[in-house]
Design a protein around this motif. Structure first.
Motif, PDB file in Angstrom:
ATOM      1  N   GLY A 253      47.732  32.476  38.414  1.00  0.00           N
ATOM      2  CA  GLY A 253      46.614  31.699  37.880  1.00  0.00           C
ATOM      3  C   GLY A 253      45.270  32.329  38.165  1.00  0.00           C
ATOM      4  O   GLY A 253      44.265  31.952  37.551  1.00  0.00           O
ATOM      5  N   SER A 254      45.235  33.313  39.087  1.00  0.00           N
ATOM      6  CA  SER A 254      43.995  34.046  39.335  1.00  0.00           C
ATOM      7  C   SER A 254      43.649  34.886  38.114  1.00  0.00           C
ATOM      8  O   SER A 254      44.518  35.254  37.324  1.00  0.00           O
ATOM      9  CB  SER A 254      44.145  34.962  40.551  1.00  0.00           C
ATOM     10  OG  SER A 254      44.412  34.234  41.726  1.00  0.00           O
ATOM     11  N   ARG A 255      42.373  35.212  37.984  1.00  0.00           N
ATOM     12  CA  ARG A 255      41.932  36.076  36.881  1.00  0.00           C
ATOM     13  C   ARG A 255      41.236  37.293  37.478  1.00  0.00           C
ATOM     14  O   ARG A 255      40.153  37.171  38.079  1.00  0.00           O
ATOM     15  CB  ARG A 255      41.000  35.329  35.934  1.00  0.00           C
ATOM     16  CG  ARG A 255      41.681  34.144  35.244  1.00  0.00           C
ATOM     17  CD  ARG A 255      40.740  33.435  34.286  1.00  0.00           C
ATOM     18  NE  ARG A 255      40.465  34.248  33.114  1.00  0.00           N
ATOM     19  CZ  ARG A 255      40.824  33.908  31.872  1.00  0.00           C
ATOM     20  NH1 ARG A 255      41.491  32.787  31.651  1.00  0.00           N
ATOM     21  NH2 ARG A 255      40.521  34.688  30.856  1.00  0.00           N
ATOM     22  N   VAL A 256      41.866  38.453  37.346  1.00  0.00           N
ATOM     23  CA  VAL A 256      41.265  39.685  37.831  1.00  0.00           C
ATOM     24  C   VAL A 256      39.994  39.971  37.035  1.00  0.00           C
ATOM     25  O   VAL A 256      39.958  39.791  35.814  1.00  0.00           O
ATOM     26  CB  VAL A 256      42.256  40.854  37.700  1.00  0.00           C
ATOM     27  CG1 VAL A 256      41.585  42.185  38.069  1.00  0.00           C
ATOM     28  CG2 VAL A 256      43.479  40.622  38.591  1.00  0.00           C
ATOM     29  N   ILE A 257      38.952  40.388  37.735  1.00  0.00           N
ATOM     30  CA  ILE A 257      37.682  40.721  37.091  1.00  0.00           C
ATOM     31  C   ILE A 257      37.376  42.200  37.335  1.00  0.00           C
ATOM     32  O   ILE A 257      37.959  42.835  38.212  1.00  0.00           O
ATOM     33  CB  ILE A 257      36.526  39.845  37.603  1.00  0.00           C
ATOM     34  CG1 ILE A 257      36.304  40.065  39.107  1.00  0.00           C
ATOM     35  CG2 ILE A 257      36.814  38.373  37.302  1.00  0.00           C
ATOM     36  CD1 ILE A 257      35.120  39.316  39.687  1.00  0.00           C
ATOM     37  N   ASN A 258      36.468  42.733  36.555  1.00  0.00           N
ATOM     38  CA  ASN A 258      36.105  44.136  36.718  1.00  0.00           C
ATOM     39  C   ASN A 258      35.279  44.360  37.975  1.00  0.00           C
ATOM     40  O   ASN A 258      34.514  43.487  38.409  1.00  0.00           O
ATOM     41  CB  ASN A 258      35.314  44.627  35.507  1.00  0.00           C
ATOM     42  CG  ASN A 258      36.209  45.258  34.456  1.00  0.00           C
ATOM     43  OD1 ASN A 258      37.399  45.472  34.673  1.00  0.00           O
ATOM     44  ND2 ASN A 258      35.630  45.566  33.308  1.00  0.00           N
ATOM     45  N   THR A 259      35.428  45.542  38.540  1.00  0.00           N
ATOM     46  CA  THR A 259      34.498  46.064  39.535  1.00  0.00           C
ATOM     47  C   THR A 259      34.147  47.486  39.103  1.00  0.00           C
ATOM     48  O   THR A 259      34.831  48.080  38.265  1.00  0.00           O
ATOM     49  CB  THR A 259      35.108  46.099  40.951  1.00  0.00           C
ATOM     50  OG1 THR A 259      35.999  47.215  41.051  1.00  0.00           O
ATOM     51  CG2 THR A 259      35.866  44.806  41.267  1.00  0.00           C
ATOM     52  N   ASP A 260      33.099  48.035  39.674  1.00  0.00           N
ATOM     53  CA  ASP A 260      32.732  49.414  39.335  1.00  0.00           C
ATOM     54  C   ASP A 260      33.205  50.397  40.397  1.00  0.00           C
ATOM     55  O   ASP A 260      32.719  51.526  40.463  1.00  0.00           O
ATOM     56  CB  ASP A 260      31.226  49.539  39.107  1.00  0.00           C
ATOM     57  CG  ASP A 260      30.397  49.141  40.322  1.00  0.00           C
ATOM     58  OD1 ASP A 260      30.984  48.777  41.367  1.00  0.00           O
ATOM     59  OD2 ASP A 260      29.150  49.186  40.220  1.00  0.00           O
ATOM     60  N   ASP A 261      34.170  49.979  41.212  1.00  0.00           N
ATOM     61  CA  ASP A 261      34.711  50.831  42.266  1.00  0.00           C
ATOM     62  C   ASP A 261      36.230  50.833  42.184  1.00  0.00           C
ATOM     63  O   ASP A 261      36.860  49.777  42.316  1.00  0.00           O
ATOM     64  CB  ASP A 261      34.270  50.321  43.641  1.00  0.00           C
ATOM     65  CG  ASP A 261      34.932  51.090  44.775  1.00  0.00           C
ATOM     66  OD1 ASP A 261      35.033  52.329  44.669  1.00  0.00           O
ATOM     67  OD2 ASP A 261      35.367  50.456  45.758  1.00  0.00           O
ATOM     68  N   PRO A 262      36.870  51.993  41.975  1.00  0.00           N
ATOM     69  CA  PRO A 262      38.321  52.011  41.826  1.00  0.00           C
ATOM     70  C   PRO A 262      39.093  51.653  43.085  1.00  0.00           C
ATOM     71  O   PRO A 262      40.305  51.423  43.015  1.00  0.00           O
ATOM     72  CB  PRO A 262      38.613  53.457  41.391  1.00  0.00           C
ATOM     73  CG  PRO A 262      37.442  54.251  41.841  1.00  0.00           C
ATOM     74  CD  PRO A 262      36.271  53.328  41.763  1.00  0.00           C
ATOM     75  N   GLN A 263      38.422  51.603  44.236  1.00  0.00           N
ATOM     76  CA  GLN A 263      39.096  51.211  45.471  1.00  0.00           C
ATOM     77  C   GLN A 263      38.924  49.726  45.784  1.00  0.00           C
ATOM     78  O   GLN A 263      39.289  49.281  46.869  1.00  0.00           O
ATOM     79  CB  GLN A 263      38.576  52.054  46.640  1.00  0.00           C
ATOM     80  CG  GLN A 263      38.948  53.526  46.514  1.00  0.00           C
ATOM     81  CD  GLN A 263      38.436  54.365  47.665  1.00  0.00           C
ATOM     82  OE1 GLN A 263      37.390  54.082  48.250  1.00  0.00           O
ATOM     83  NE2 GLN A 263      39.173  55.409  48.005  1.00  0.00           N
ATOM     84  N   THR A 264      38.395  48.975  44.823  1.00  0.00           N
ATOM     85  CA  THR A 264      38.161  47.545  45.037  1.00  0.00           C
ATOM     86  C   THR A 264      38.748  46.743  43.892  1.00  0.00           C
ATOM     87  O   THR A 264      38.417  46.977  42.728  1.00  0.00           O
ATOM     88  CB  THR A 264      36.648  47.244  45.138  1.00  0.00           C
ATOM     89  OG1 THR A 264      36.071  48.052  46.167  1.00  0.00           O
ATOM     90  CG2 THR A 264      36.412  45.776  45.457  1.00  0.00           C
ATOM     91  N   LEU A 265      39.612  45.804  44.219  1.00  0.00           N
ATOM     92  CA  LEU A 265      40.162  44.861  43.244  1.00  0.00           C
ATOM     93  C   LEU A 265      39.586  43.486  43.550  1.00  0.00           C
ATOM     94  O   LEU A 265      39.522  43.082  44.717  1.00  0.00           O
ATOM     95  CB  LEU A 265      41.684  44.839  43.319  1.00  0.00           C
ATOM     96  CG  LEU A 265      42.409  43.932  42.307  1.00  0.00           C
ATOM     97  CD1 LEU A 265      43.713  44.581  41.850  1.00  0.00           C
ATOM     98  CD2 LEU A 265      42.718  42.554  42.899  1.00  0.00           C
ATOM     99  N   ALA A 266      39.175  42.760  42.508  1.00  0.00           N
ATOM    100  CA  ALA A 266      38.605  41.429  42.690  1.00  0.00           C
ATOM    101  C   ALA A 266      39.219  40.466  41.687  1.00  0.00           C
ATOM    102  O   ALA A 266      39.587  40.858  40.573  1.00  0.00           O
ATOM    103  CB  ALA A 266      37.089  41.457  42.520  1.00  0.00           C
ATOM    104  N   ALA A 267      39.332  39.209  42.089  1.00  0.00           N
ATOM    105  CA  ALA A 267      39.925  38.201  41.214  1.00  0.00           C
ATOM    106  C   ALA A 267      39.329  36.838  41.502  1.00  0.00           C
ATOM    107  O   ALA A 267      39.070  36.486  42.662  1.00  0.00           O
ATOM    108  CB  ALA A 267      41.443  38.143  41.410  1.00  0.00           C
ATOM    109  N   LEU A 268      39.109  36.069  40.420  1.00  0.00           N
ATOM    110  CA  LEU A 268      38.712  34.675  40.561  1.00  0.00           C
ATOM    111  C   LEU A 268      39.935  33.865  40.958  1.00  0.00           C
ATOM    112  O   LEU A 268      41.031  34.058  40.419  1.00  0.00           O
ATOM    113  CB  LEU A 268      38.149  34.146  39.249  1.00  0.00           C
ATOM    114  CG  LEU A 268      36.975  34.901  38.633  1.00  0.00           C
ATOM    115  CD1 LEU A 268      36.580  34.251  37.309  1.00  0.00           C
ATOM    116  CD2 LEU A 268      35.790  34.938  39.586  1.00  0.00           C
TER     117      LEU A 268
END
Length: 671
Positions: A426-441
């Protein structure tokens, strides 16, 4: 299945309880290091700082979850004593373990009872057929009840029930080969020649009956409802040979298409609506080759797209195929053994895994991410054999006493937990500008999870730029660290400073930040290319998309960049202003002519602005400032014809290729 080894509707779930660090495990790791039993290594690097911009205005669809194929390890450990198999199931699917919610069940083919065993431990997955009498040509009849063994594969079926009992809710069945009596070689490991199909040409309907019938029997015996069925695996490869140590079968693209159509017919005849997943190819580039050979009817029969990432080239092409087809995509199988010998304290394999997770999710935008075998054969991984780090847990598949056999977690297990315990279904992955960082709502949109990897040999100051969010709040930010000495250990909380979060992460670490008050989209700080007119500049040529007059008609071309030229200025109008999804569609209108980019058949053209799919373009981007544009009606991409770099070269549409001539940068024009 790893070729380099020759292998030898979304339901939302609440977040898991927050974990605490495993001090006992960390102590054991330290003891092993002190004893010289392992040599932990951290990638060399300089101390520094990094600022990461999080972009909630580009959201992937709700995530279905993390998981593993069952197959070999389940075939072995599903028959172990309750204490051992329950502990393994807790480690993978339990709330205090990895919290996996996806399980891929391997429908075995099954060799002849007269064939001497030759496969690696666990790899001989039992088939569902039964041979009640003497073997005769084409003796097996799917309409005969006594030709089936509904009680087959008890060990792997135990795992299905164990996963479901612990919260797994997404199940896929997959096949590697047909039963031996449908093959040309008489073995489920492949044909005599690895470039030849092993299924006999007259066996498509029987194999389809076998798969659909086996699926029915597994569902009836376990109560598990399968979300999909994948009939071929890594098909367009030369990995599979008669006598190899695992099941497998080559299928050329036309054979794949035949199999998909035959299986769809068999399922429909049984009134089974189970979607077909295809084609579980070994890497994205080969996936594209296979897919491009399928006809429209075959493509329509595929309910989900599956790719493996044992090779990593071409991910964005598969991403754009999925968007153009409006079909969900999974990264359905991969693992990495790492570049160091077998170790349970070295972080290097964990960094390899984290990089694969980050890159797969950023470039593929998959709905699920699934490991090959979360549990590997310890003996096969030891220095006398592969001396590697496959799996998250290693245990002996042929133990003297399964009741006392150790279950050895490596650092990949704990790095996986940095993702799977927090980025929940149910989380929604969002963009980041760093390939070593994953983020999600987080599910529901309030709260954000960030996982950052620091593979360097020095600590790093990380600044999270939260200006893209509507609200940040003042709640404490939790953080959890995995490194050589820590296993998902809870660290001291940190706090935001306005719309910035600054924190120091340790050398050689994977850190998860839980930001409970961060959510919403700041509409004044989105990366959506709406508002002022922009240039659309080709990343291959450096030239700008433009309108060229051709008598009374206009045509799309690329021109030497001139931001003041209104023929190079484009206005993006989103079809729904509140749509922050990764398939949000835009109408793209030229400032000079007032006409919108459109597609007529396979031709890029212009039309009076309207709402037709031919004028709708989907933006795909990994967050690096570059994008592809996918036409909603055709699934084809905005493309500089012939990869040309000359001024005046035509611009058209073409299927996804991952070429730089399909990649664009949007630049401001000052208007």
């Amino acid at each position: 299945m790893n070729p380099t080894r020759k292998r030898s509707s979304v339901r939302l779930r609440a977040p898991l309880p927050r974990p605490v660090g495993s001090l006992a495990a960390a102590g054991l790791a330290a003891a092993l290091v002190a004893a010289g039993l392992t040599t932990p290594a951290v990638a060399a690097g300089a101390a520094g700082t990094v600022t990461v911009r999080l972009d909630p205005s580009y959201q992937q669809p709700p995530f279905q979850g993390w998981g593993t194929a069952l197959g070999w390890f389940a075939n072995v450990t599903g028959g172990w004593p309750d204490d051992r198999r329950d502990r393994l199931a807790d480690d993978l699917y339990g709330a205090d373990g990895l919290g996996f919610t996806v399980a891929r069940y391997n429908i075995g083919g099954g060799d002849s009872p007269e064939t001497a065993p030759y496969m690696r431990p666990g790899a001989a997955v039992p088939g569902y057929w039964n041979r009640p009498g003497a073997e005769t040509p084409d003796w097996w009849d799917p309409a005969e009840p006594d030709h089936w063994n509904p009680d087959a594969d008890a060990n792997q079926r135990w795992w299905l029930g164990a996963a479901k009992a612990r919260g797994a809710d997404t199940f896929e069945a997959f096949s590697n080969p047909a039963p031996y009596f449908m093959t040309s070689s008489g073995r489920v490991s492949g044909a005599e020649n690895g470039t030849q199909d092993n299924l006999r040409p007259d066996q498509y309907e029987r194999f389809s009956a076998y798969l659909s019938g086996a699926l029915q029997r597994v569902q009836d015996s376990t109560g598990v409802a399968f979300d999909s069925l994948s009939p071929v695996n890594e098909p367009n490869t030369d990995y599979w040979h008669a006598g190899g140590r695992q099941e497998g079968s080559h299928w050329d693209p036309s054979s794949q298409a035949h199999m998909i159509s035959a299986l769809r017919s068999a399922l429909d005849e049984k009134a089974m609506s189970t979607p077909i997943a295809a084609m579980d190819e070994t890497n994205p580039d080969v996936f594209r080759t296979d897919w491009e050979a399928y006809g429209p009817t075959v493509r329509d029969s595929v309910g989900r797209l599956n790719t493996h990432t044992y090779g990593t080239n071409g991910r964005t092409g598969v991403r754009d195929i999925a968007k153009g087809e409006a079909t969900a995509l999974w990264m359905s199988e991969v693992d990495v053994g790492g570049s160091v010998p077998q170790s349970f304290t070295d972080m290097s394999p964990a960094f390899d895994l984290a990089a694969r997770v980050n890159d797969d999710i950023r470039e593929l935008e998959p709905r699920a991410w699934v490991l090959w075998q979360a549990v590997e054969d310890y003996e096969n991984m030891n220095p006398d054999h592969e001396n590697s780090n496959w799996g998250l847990i290693q245990t002996d598949f042929t133990p003297e006493d399964a009741a006392t056999e150790p279950l050895r977690k490596n650092k990949k297990y704990w790095a996986m937990a940095n993702y799977s315990r927090f980025v929940r279904p149910g989380s929604r992955v969002i963009n980041t500008d760093d390939p070593q960082t994953l983020a999600a709502l987080c599910p529901g949109g309030q709260g954000t999870v960030v996982v950052h990897t620091n593979p360097t040999g020095e600590e790093r100051e990380v600044t999270l730029d939260l200006t893209g969010f509507e609200s940040v709040g003042s709640a404490p930010v939790e953080r959890y660290t995995t490194d050589t000495a820590k296993n998902l250990q809870r660290e001291s909380d940190v706090t935001t400073d306005g719309k910035l979060l600054k924190a120091t992460v340790g050398a050689g670490s994977v850190t998860t930040f839980v930001l409970p008050g961060v959510g919403g989209v700041n509409t004044d700080a989105t990366t959506a290319p709406t508002g002022a007119a922009r240039q659309v500049v080709g990343d291959n040529s450096g030239m700008a998309l433009a309108v060229a007059a051709d008598g009374v008609k206009s045509r799309p071309v690329q021109r030497t960049s001139d931001a003041a030229d209104t023929a190079q200025q484009w206005t993006f109008t989103k079809s729904s202003a509140s749509d922050w999804g990764n398939t949000a569609a835009y109408r793209i209108t030229n400032a000079k002519t007032g006409k919108a980019l459109s597609v007529s058949g396979d031709t890029l053209t212009f039309a009076t602005p309207g709402g037709s799919p031919q004028q709708q373009w989907i933006r795909s981007t990994t967050g690096d400032g570059h994008a592809t544009l996918i036409n909603s009606a055709t699934g084809k991409l905005l493309d500089v014809t012939g990869v040309a770099t000359d001024d005046g070269s035509p611009v058209g549409v073409y299927r996804p290729t991952t070429g730089a001539n399909q990649s664009w940068t949007f630049r401001g024009t000052g208007r």
